[in-house]
Structures are given as structure tokens and as C-alpha cells.
Design a protein around this motif. Structure first.
Motif, PDB file in Angstrom:
ATOM      1  N   LEU A 373     -14.420   2.686  -6.140  1.00 13.01           N
ATOM      2  CA  LEU A 373     -14.766   1.515  -5.338  1.00 13.01           C
ATOM      3  C   LEU A 373     -13.708   0.429  -5.471  1.00 13.01           C
ATOM      4  N   LEU A 374     -13.201   0.209  -6.681  1.00 16.44           N
ATOM      5  CA  LEU A 374     -12.158  -0.790  -6.895  1.00 16.44           C
ATOM      6  C   LEU A 374     -10.882  -0.419  -6.145  1.00 16.44           C
ATOM      7  N   GLU A 375     -10.563   0.858  -6.119  1.00 20.77           N
ATOM      8  CA  GLU A 375      -9.388   1.308  -5.368  1.00 20.77           C
ATOM      9  C   GLU A 375      -9.590   1.111  -3.871  1.00 20.77           C
ATOM     10  N   SER A 376     -10.789   1.387  -3.390  1.00 19.57           N
ATOM     11  CA  SER A 376     -11.078   1.166  -1.964  1.00 19.57           C
ATOM     12  C   SER A 376     -10.943  -0.309  -1.614  1.00 19.57           C
ATOM     13  N   ARG A 377     -11.437  -1.163  -2.496  1.00 19.20           N
ATOM     14  CA  ARG A 377     -11.327  -2.594  -2.239  1.00 19.20           C
ATOM     15  C   ARG A 377      -9.869  -3.039  -2.262  1.00 19.20           C
ATOM     16  N   HIS A 378      -9.087  -2.521  -3.203  1.00 20.66           N
ATOM     17  CA  HIS A 378      -7.672  -2.875  -3.269  1.00 20.66           C
ATOM     18  C   HIS A 378      -6.950  -2.460  -1.989  1.00 20.66           C
ATOM     19  N   SER A 379      -7.257  -1.264  -1.506  1.00 15.45           N
ATOM     20  CA  SER A 379      -6.627  -0.798  -0.259  1.00 15.45           C
ATOM     21  C   SER A 379      -7.016  -1.690   0.911  1.00 15.45           C
ATOM     22  N   LEU A 380      -8.279  -2.107   0.962  1.00 18.12           N
ATOM     23  CA  LEU A 380      -8.745  -2.988   2.038  1.00 18.12           C
ATOM     24  C   LEU A 380      -8.025  -4.332   1.977  1.00 18.12           C
ATOM     25  N   VAL A 381      -7.853  -4.874   0.782  1.00 14.32           N
ATOM     26  CA  VAL A 381      -7.150  -6.149   0.629  1.00 14.32           C
ATOM     27  C   VAL A 381      -5.706  -6.008   1.102  1.00 14.32           C
ATOM     28  N   GLN A 382      -5.021  -4.956   0.658  1.00 10.81           N
ATOM     29  CA  GLN A 382      -3.615  -4.771   1.017  1.00 10.81           C
ATOM     30  C   GLN A 382      -3.441  -4.596   2.517  1.00 10.81           C
ATOM     31  N   SER A 383      -4.312  -3.811   3.138  1.00 13.40           N
ATOM     32  CA  SER A 383      -4.181  -3.589   4.587  1.00 13.40           C
ATOM     33  C   SER A 383      -4.472  -4.870   5.363  1.00 13.40           C
ATOM     34  N   THR A 384      -5.402  -5.690   4.888  1.00 10.73           N
ATOM     35  CA  THR A 384      -5.723  -6.950   5.564  1.00 10.73           C
ATOM     36  C   THR A 384      -4.563  -7.930   5.447  1.00 10.73           C
ATOM     37  N   LEU A 385      -3.945  -8.023   4.263  1.00 13.74           N
ATOM     38  CA  LEU A 385      -2.786  -8.901   4.087  1.00 13.74           C
ATOM     39  C   LEU A 385      -1.646  -8.482   5.017  1.00 13.74           C
ATOM     40  N   ALA A 386      -1.427  -7.177   5.114  1.00 16.59           N
ATOM     41  CA  ALA A 386      -0.362  -6.687   6.000  1.00 16.59           C
ATOM     42  C   ALA A 386      -0.698  -6.958   7.464  1.00 16.59           C
ATOM     43  N   GLN A 387      -1.966  -6.795   7.809  1.00 19.88           N
ATOM     44  CA  GLN A 387      -2.383  -7.025   9.197  1.00 19.88           C
ATOM     45  C   GLN A 387      -2.197  -8.481   9.605  1.00 19.88           C
ATOM     46  N   ILE A 388      -2.498  -9.395   8.711  1.00 26.78           N
ATOM     47  CA  ILE A 388      -2.333 -10.823   9.012  1.00 26.78           C
ATOM     48  C   ILE A 388      -0.880 -11.124   9.359  1.00 26.78           C
ATOM     49  N   ARG A 389       0.043 -10.487   8.670  1.00 28.22           N
ATOM     50  CA  ARG A 389       1.466 -10.753   8.912  1.00 28.22           C
ATOM     51  C   ARG A 389       1.967 -10.219  10.243  1.00 28.22           C
ATOM     52  N   THR A 390       1.197  -9.312  10.860  1.00 27.51           N
ATOM     53  CA  THR A 390       1.629  -8.787  12.172  1.00 27.51           C
ATOM     54  C   THR A 390       1.518  -9.827  13.273  1.00 27.51           C
ATOM     55  N   VAL A 391       0.742 -10.900  13.065  1.00 23.74           N
ATOM     56  CA  VAL A 391       0.597 -11.911  14.116  1.00 23.74           C
ATOM     57  C   VAL A 391       1.560 -13.077  13.897  1.00 23.74           C
ATOM     58  N   LEU A 392       2.349 -13.038  12.831  1.00 20.94           N
ATOM     59  CA  LEU A 392       3.259 -14.145  12.540  1.00 20.94           C
ATOM     60  C   LEU A 392       4.652 -13.859  13.098  1.00 20.94           C
ATOM     61  N   ARG A 393       5.328 -14.913  13.550  1.00 23.00           N
ATOM     62  CA  ARG A 393       6.687 -14.789  14.041  1.00 23.00           C
ATOM     63  C   ARG A 393       7.664 -14.790  12.855  1.00 23.00           C
ATOM     64  N   PRO A 394       8.888 -14.365  13.056  1.00 26.04           N
ATOM     65  CA  PRO A 394       9.863 -14.280  11.955  1.00 26.04           C
ATOM     66  C   PRO A 394      10.038 -15.589  11.198  1.00 26.04           C
ATOM     67  N   GLU A 395      10.108 -16.697  11.926  1.00 25.27           N
ATOM     68  CA  GLU A 395      10.316 -17.975  11.237  1.00 25.27           C
ATOM     69  C   GLU A 395       9.093 -18.382  10.403  1.00 25.27           C
ATOM     70  N   GLN A 396       7.902 -17.958  10.835  1.00 22.20           N
ATOM     71  CA  GLN A 396       6.709 -18.224  10.042  1.00 22.20           C
ATOM     72  C   GLN A 396       6.696 -17.376   8.763  1.00 22.20           C
ATOM     73  N   LEU A 397       7.113 -16.131   8.897  1.00 22.03           N
ATOM     74  CA  LEU A 397       7.214 -15.270   7.718  1.00 22.03           C
ATOM     75  C   LEU A 397       8.250 -15.813   6.735  1.00 22.03           C
ATOM     76  N   GLN A 398       9.334 -16.351   7.270  1.00 22.57           N
ATOM     77  CA  GLN A 398      10.347 -16.960   6.401  1.00 22.57           C
ATOM     78  C   GLN A 398       9.782 -18.177   5.666  1.00 22.57           C
ATOM     79  N   ALA A 399       8.953 -18.951   6.367  1.00 21.84           N
ATOM     80  CA  ALA A 399       8.343 -20.118   5.728  1.00 21.84           C
ATOM     81  C   ALA A 399       7.466 -19.694   4.549  1.00 21.84           C
ATOM     82  N   LEU A 400       6.742 -18.582   4.710  1.00 24.91           N
ATOM     83  CA  LEU A 400       5.931 -18.068   3.611  1.00 24.91           C
ATOM     84  C   LEU A 400       6.814 -17.626   2.445  1.00 24.91           C
ATOM     85  N   THR A 401       7.919 -16.997   2.766  1.00 25.74           N
ATOM     86  CA  THR A 401       8.828 -16.520   1.714  1.00 25.74           C
ATOM     87  C   THR A 401       9.439 -17.684   0.948  1.00 25.74           C
TER      88      THR A 401
END
Length: 414
Positions: A373-401
Motif C-alpha cells: 500500500l505504501l508503494e502504491s501511494r508513493h507511485s500515486l504521489v510521483q505520478s501526480t507531481l509529474a502530471q502537474i508539471r505537464t501544464v507548466l510552461r518552460p519559464e514556470q518550470l525554471q522558476a520552480l528550479t
């Protein structure tokens, strides 16, 4: 023997606040009083720290709504109580230390050693009774100062103190270790919201009070029995007390699990959510200790300057994340509850060699389920974090970095 008195007498209000009478001892300790506010836990009365403390005094003032004169009297009596307690504690523990040191000296014969051990336990029990007497005498004298209206609030003070002082004593299950009224107070709710749920909170305090007091009483009996020389000759009595204590642990746990929902339902939705989350984080920190997605979304909103369209997309992703996370967390809670029951009622070895667990689920399989269950939750967290970044433009991603707000750069595109 007269009980300890913390009363004050004087010929003027100013003198009344300052004149403190001498202290004595309590007569019939075993009888007890409903007005004593005593926490009946044997080991609680055998330390060197006074069992009445400043938090109790503040609770007396607030719960009973003491006027200025009464407050001054109570604080003066409290100073007298502390002085008497500290002096007696020093004397008692000096004698206990002397007996302990004598019992570890080499060359003592078995008879002498057994006598020293018996003397130590006798003195230990005697100090417990004396400490209890000081507490009972203090609260009995406080009660003499109250008006009829204030005296009617005394049961609430007793219930609140029992939870505040006793909720952690002898507790075995995480959900029984929480005082829901204190948790509710921590939310710092507006008066009208707090008053709306007061009826349910009061009923919780009443329902929780009796089994909590009984849990302390039974744990006290077990503690006392364990010090008796013939305790091993009375296994049935110890077993009966253990089983009674187990039932009380479960009863208190279930009361908290029931009332956390009942109280939350009396609150506005956002406050109810905060109340439940506060309970969950305290009881199951392994499950609810942190939320990486929430922390990441807050950082994205702070640094990336989301457009309305991006806000909508991120909000939908977060909603989907919570919908998929809820059943995982629910199963993790069930695993935690089962694991606790197995610790409370350990597996017993049967005649055929098979292990019969105290709770549902074999321990090894249960841990494997938790890890899955902990592994499933970790995978869900990682996929959600990656999905959020798909809606950001390059300059926004740079701002996060960089950790520097994109909006502050002045070239935000709508």
C-alpha cells in the motif's frame, strides 16, 4: 488523622489572601470522594513531581469562573500544597533511596534482602497514599470556596482533568490516547461555531469519563498485584484483570473513532476537515504525517504564477489524486488498527504448532500488505507531481528550479 487542610483564615480580605494554615494528613483514604478530582493511578502518586500543577490551577479558574478573591485564595493554597508536597517527597524518596542502596550491598543474606525489598515496597506504597492525601485535601478545600453555581461545574472540571492527566496513562492503542475536547479547542474556532458543537463535545466527555477512570483503576490493580510476592500464584486474577483492561482499551478507542465523526459533523465543512485531519495525523502519523502533493501545489502556486486555466487543470489533478488516495489511506488505517490489536493481544502458540493471531491477518502478510500500500501511494504521489508539471510552461518550470517567483520577473503571459 485529620486530612490536609489548605484553608485560609484572616480578619481582612488582604490578610485572607495571604494567611495559610498548617497541613495535616487525610483520614479514610480508601473511601475517596467524587469531589476530589483524584487521578487513581498508583504509580502517578509515587514520583517526586506534585500531582497538582499550574495547569490544574488555570483550569480551576477558567472552568469554575472564579472571581478575583477566590483565585487569590486558590493560588495561595496551591503554594501551600506545593511546599508541603515537596518537603514530604524529599523525605520519602530519601528513605526509598536508602533502602534501595542497602538492598544492593554485597554479602546480605536472603532473609535480610527480602526484608529490605518488603520495606522498600511498603515505603513506596506509603508515599503513594500520602501523595494522594495531599491532592485530595487540596481539592476538597478548594471546593469549600465555591458558590452553588460554581460547584455545579465541578464534575466538568473533574472530567477535563481526568482526560488531561490520565488519557496517556496505561494507554495501549493510539486512538485512545487523544482527548477530542482538547483537539477541538486547538482549532481555535469562533465562539458561535464552538458553541454549536458543545452539546456533542459534552456528551463525549461524559461517555469517555467512566471507561477512562476504569482503565486507570484496573491498571492500578495490575500494578499493585505485580508487586505482591504471591502474584504468580494468582494467574487467574491477573488474567481476568488483563482481559478487562483489553476491553477498556478497545472501548476507549472505539469511542474516539465514533465521536471524531460526530463532532466533525457539527462543524462547518472546512473546520470538520481540519478536525478530522488533526486527529488522523496524531493517531496514524505513518499514514497521514505529510502530504507531498499539497506541499508541491502550494510551492507551484507561489512561484509559477498559474493562469486561471492552469489553476483549473491543477485543481482537477489534485481532486483526482485525493479520490485515488482515500481508499489507499483507508486500507493503511485498517492495517494499523490490526497491527495494534496484534500487539495488544499477541499471537499464541497452539498445540498443533500453528500461530493464531490476536487480530485479523498473519503478521508477515500484514506487513507485506502495508508495504504494498505504501508503494502504491508513493507511485500515486510521483505520478501526480509529474502530471502537474505537464501544464507548466518552460519559464514556470525554471522558476520552480531556481526557487524564484516567475511572476516577479515581469513577463507573465496570460
Amino acid at each position: 488523622m485529620p486530612r490536609p487542610r489548605f484553608s485560609l483564615t484572616a480578619t481582612s480580605p488582604g490578610a485572607l489572601r495571604c494567611a495559610l494554615l498548617a497541613l495535616g494528613m487525610v483520614a479514610a483514604l480508601g473511601l475517596g470522594r467524587s469531589a476530589s478530582a483524584q487521578i487513581a493511578m498508583r504509580t502517578f502518586y509515587q514520583g517526586r513531581i506534585a500531582t497538582v500543577n499550574g495547569e490544574d490551577i488555570e483550569a480551576l479558574v477558567e472552568t469554575l469562573d472564579l472571581d478575583e478573591s477566590q483565585e487569590d485564595l486558590v493560588r495561595a493554597m496551591y503554594q501551600g500544597y506545593r511546599s508541603a508536597f515537596n518537603a514530604s517527597a524529599d523525605e520519602a524518596h530519601a528513605e526509598l533511596e536508602r533502602l534501595r542502596e542497602a538492598s544492593v550491598q554485597p554479602g546480605e543474606d536472603l532473609g535480610t534482602l527480602n526484608q529490605l525489598i518488603a520495606d522498600y515496597e511498603r515505603k513506596r506504597a506509603e508515599w503513594g497514599r500520602q501523595s494522594s492525601a495531599y491532592e485530595m485535601g487540596f481539592f476538597a478545600d478548594v471546593k469549600q470556596l465555591l458558590t452553588e453555581e460554581q460547584a455545579a461545574r465541578w464534575p466538568r472540571f473533574e472530567r477535563d482533568r481526568l482526560r488531561r492527566v490520565g488519557v496517556l496513562m496505561a494507554a495501549r492503542l493510539m486512538a485512545e490516547r487523544v482527548d477530542l475536547v482538547a483537539l477541538l479547542d486547538d482549532l481555535d474556532l469562533p465562539d458561535e461555531v464552538r458553541e454549536h458543537c458543545q452539546g456533542v463535545a459534552d456528551q463525549y466527555a461524559i461517555d469517555f469519563d467512566t471507561p477512562l477512570a476504569e482503565r486507570l483503576r484496573v491498571a492500578d490493580q495490575l500494578d499493585a498485584l505485580s508487586y505482591q510476592a504471591d502474584a504468580k500464584d494468582s494467574p487467574s486474577r491477573m488474567e481476568a484483570l488483563q482481559q478487562r483492561l483489553i476491553r477498556l482499551h478497545i472501548q476507549l478507542r472505539d469511542l474516539n473513532l465514533q465521536y471524531v465523526d460526530r463532532i466533525a459533523e457539527q462543524l462547518p465543512p472546512e473546520d470538520g476537515r481540519r478536525f478530522r485531519e488533526s486527529f488522523q495525523k496524531r493517531v496514524w502519523p505513518r499514514v497521514f504525517g505529510s502530504d507531498r502533493v499539497a506541499a508541491d501545489v502550494a510551492r507551484v502556486r507561489q512561484l509559477a504564477a498559474l493562469t486561471p486555466e492552469q489553476e483549473g487543470a491543477v485543481g482537477a489533478m489534485v481532486g483526482d489524486y485525493h479520490a485515488r488516495l482515500e481508499p489507499i489511506n483507508r486500507e493503511l488505517v485498517e492495517v494499523e488498527l490490526t497491527r495494534e490489536m496484534q500487539r495488544l493481544i499477541p499471537p499464541t502458540q497452539q498445540g498443533d504448532g500453528r500461530m493464531q493471531p490476536g487480530g485479523a491477518g498473519e503478521p508477515g502478510a500484514l506487513e507485506a500488505r502495508a508495504q504494498s500500500l505504501l508503494e502504491s501511494r508513493h507511485s500515486l504521489v510521483q505520478s501526480t507531481l509529474a502530471q502537474i508539471r505537464t501544464v507548466l510552461r518552460p519559464e514556470q518550470l525554471q522558476a520552480l528550479t531556481r526557487g524564484a517567483s516567475f511572476e516577479n520577473e515581469g513577463d507573465r503571459r496570460q
